[in-house]
Enzyme design. Structure first.
Site, mmCIF file in Angstrom:
data_model
loop_
_atom_site.group_PDB
_atom_site.id
_atom_site.type_symbol
_atom_site.label_atom_id
_atom_site.label_comp_id
_atom_site.label_asym_id
_atom_site.label_seq_id
_atom_site.Cartn_x
_atom_site.Cartn_y
_atom_site.Cartn_z
ATOM 1 N N ASP A 1 -2.305 -18.233 1.209
ATOM 2 C CA ASP A 1 -3.285 -18.999 0.596
ATOM 3 C C ASP A 1 -3.973 -20.028 1.344
ATOM 4 O OD1 ASP A 1 -0.661 -20.187 0.552
ATOM 5 O OD2 ASP A 1 -0.737 -20.943 -1.570
ATOM 6 N N LYS B 1 3.827 -15.235 3.230
ATOM 7 C CA LYS B 1 4.018 -16.016 1.944
ATOM 8 C C LYS B 1 5.443 -16.418 1.655
ATOM 9 C CE LYS B 1 2.618 -17.919 -2.050
ATOM 10 N NZ LYS B 1 1.619 -19.273 -2.041
ATOM 11 N N ASP C 1 -11.776 -9.305 4.599
ATOM 12 C CA ASP C 1 -13.323 -9.370 3.715
ATOM 13 C C ASP C 1 -13.593 -10.863 3.835
ATOM 14 O OD1 ASP C 1 -13.194 -6.734 3.069
ATOM 15 O OD2 ASP C 1 -13.938 -7.159 1.204
ATOM 16 N N TYR D 1 0.892 -1.165 0.029
ATOM 17 C CA TYR D 1 -0.204 0.041 -0.009
ATOM 18 C C TYR D 1 0.929 1.314 -0.030
ATOM 19 C CZ TYR D 1 -4.608 -2.092 0.711
ATOM 20 O OH TYR D 1 -5.817 -3.110 0.839
ATOM 21 N N ASP E 1 -5.823 -7.269 4.289
ATOM 22 C CA ASP E 1 -7.076 -6.575 3.638
ATOM 23 C C ASP E 1 -7.952 -7.643 2.898
ATOM 24 O OD1 ASP E 1 -8.876 -4.643 2.282
ATOM 25 O OD2 ASP E 1 -7.619 -5.043 0.307
HETATM 26 C C1 IPM Z 1 -10.325 -1.567 3.930
HETATM 27 C C2 IPM Z 1 -10.553 -1.136 2.704
HETATM 28 C C3 IPM Z 1 -9.542 -0.029 2.334
HETATM 29 C C4 IPM Z 1 -8.057 -0.779 2.318
HETATM 30 C C5 IPM Z 1 -9.614 0.497 0.830
HETATM 31 C C6 IPM Z 1 -10.962 1.337 0.968
HETATM 32 C C7 IPM Z 1 -8.540 1.402 0.734
HETATM 33 O O1 IPM Z 1 -10.685 -2.143 1.727
HETATM 34 O O2 IPM Z 1 -10.131 -0.909 4.987
HETATM 35 O O3 IPM Z 1 -10.128 -2.806 4.234
HETATM 36 O O4 IPM Z 1 -7.814 -1.781 1.201
HETATM 37 O O5 IPM Z 1 -7.467 -0.895 3.186
HETATM 38 MG MG MG Z 2 -10.537 -4.106 2.725
#
Ligand code: IPM
Ligand code: MG
Length: 358
Positions: free
Chosen positions: A223, A191, A251, A141, A247
């Protein structure tokens, strides 16, 4: 008096943040705490108003506060702006960096009555109680990025992934401290079979492990971890990992809780903590009172816990959310037969009332 910077942002951000404020106020009333809320612009809303997604004034307000409550940022209307003006890269990442928020905590807790809401089978997710600790100010990032033309008329794009010993030690020690207060299992995800940065990561974790003998340390490739999270999620207590892996894994892990609308997040490590739901601005449902405010309300609970050290007050919010779920109230993202459908504001009201009642 706790000073809280309030950054609603874009999309559903402006709908969910007021609901979290209501929960904080209910706790304040009940337990005798006072807050000073200062609202500021961020994201596309800030770009539209003043030409930049992270105005200097907003950063200053955050710095002058004890904690920051953020809704969500971004939306299709800002996707074509030059990269440095886009809400994600122009506001959220610099905000994390400027405030020194290297540790992102995303707890996955199962709420009663949500077992059937998950896309995963009940027997897989029953008893899940894990937290992902994501490194937040390093890695891909924040590495150098570049584009160059190639001789064949195409282009070459580069993102650099680097981690220093210092950055790894800092987040890993943090994770050990969290693990010590939980079930004492730390799984470090990397990884290392391919990436040099991951090899340094693993060596560092291995070295630190001997300082925390009471915690059981394991290593897992990312993975494999993504597979294990949906195969047998109960095996995890604390997961620590680098920015990009974290990240993606969070999710995925959010589906263990039934909906990404239930996953709060705390970003800490600097003077001022930042609390926001893990989900985005959901432009598709913005302005319709359909958004689930619970991830933001639960983020406010994390603010009480981590920034203000008000553990029982944090539990008050969490218990209220649990009770409202148990009573069968659902926003559209979690709606199923036999439950009572409520909108964003009604859900906020229910939690607020429950806090006062409990
Ligand atoms: C998160 C989001 C952010 C990230 C985006 C919006 C830049 O997906 O906070 O997980 O990737 O960190
Ligand atoms: Mg995210």
């Amino acid at each position: 008096m706790y000073r809280i910077a309030v950054l609603p942002g874009d999309g559903i951000g402006v709908e969910i943040v007021p609901e979290a404020i209501k929960a904080l106020q209910a706790v304040g009333k009940k337990c005798g705490h006072q807050y000073q809320f200062t609202e500021a612009l961020i994201g596309g809303a800030a770009y539209d108003a003043v030409g930049h997604p992270l105005p200097a004034a907003t950063l200053e307000i955050c710095r002058q506060s004890d904690a920051v409550l953020l809704g969500a940022i971004g939306g299709p209307q800002w996707d074509d702006l030059p990269v440095h003006l886009r809400p994600e890269v122009g506001a959220l990442l610099p905000l994390r960096k400027e405030l020194g928020l290297y540790a992102n905590l995303r707890p996955c807790l199962l709420f009663p009555g949500l077992l059937q809401a998950s896309t995963l089978k009940e027997e897989i997710i029953t008893g899940v109680d894990l937290i992902v600790i994501r490194e937040l100010t390093g890695g891909l990032y924040f590495g150098a990025k570049s584009r160059e033309k190639t001789l064949d008329g195409g282009e070459k794009a580069t993102d650099i992934l680097s981690y220093s010993t210092y950055e790894i030690e800092r987040i890993v020690r943090f994770a050990y401290k969290v693990a010590r207060q939980r079930r004492r299992q730390l799984c470090s995800v990397d990884k290392a079979n391919v990436l040099e940065s991951s090899r340094l990561w693993r060596e560092t974790v291995t070295r630190l492990a001997s300082e925390y003998p009471e915690v059981e340390t394991t290593h897992m490739y990312v993975d494999n971890c993504s597979m294990q999270l949906i195969r047998y999620p109960r095996q995890f207590d604390v997961i620590v990992t680098e920015n990009m892996f974290g990240d993606i894994l969070t999710d995925e892990a959010s589906m263990l809780t039934g909906s990404i609308g239930m996953l709060p997040s705390a970003s800490i490590g600097g003077q001022v903590g930042l609390y926001e739901p893990s989900h985005g601005s959901a432009p598709d449902i913005a302005g319709q009172k359909k958004a689930n405010p619970l991830a933001t309300i639960l983020s406010a609970a994390m603010m009480l816990r981590y920034s203000f050290e008000l553990e029982s007050e944090a539990c008050l919010i969490e218990a209220a959310v649990r009770q409202v779920m148990a009573d069968g109230y659902r926003t559209p993202d979690l709606m199923e037969e036999g439950k009572t459908l409520v909108d964003t504001v009604q859900m906020g009201d229910l939690v607020q009332e429950m806090i006062m009642k409990n």
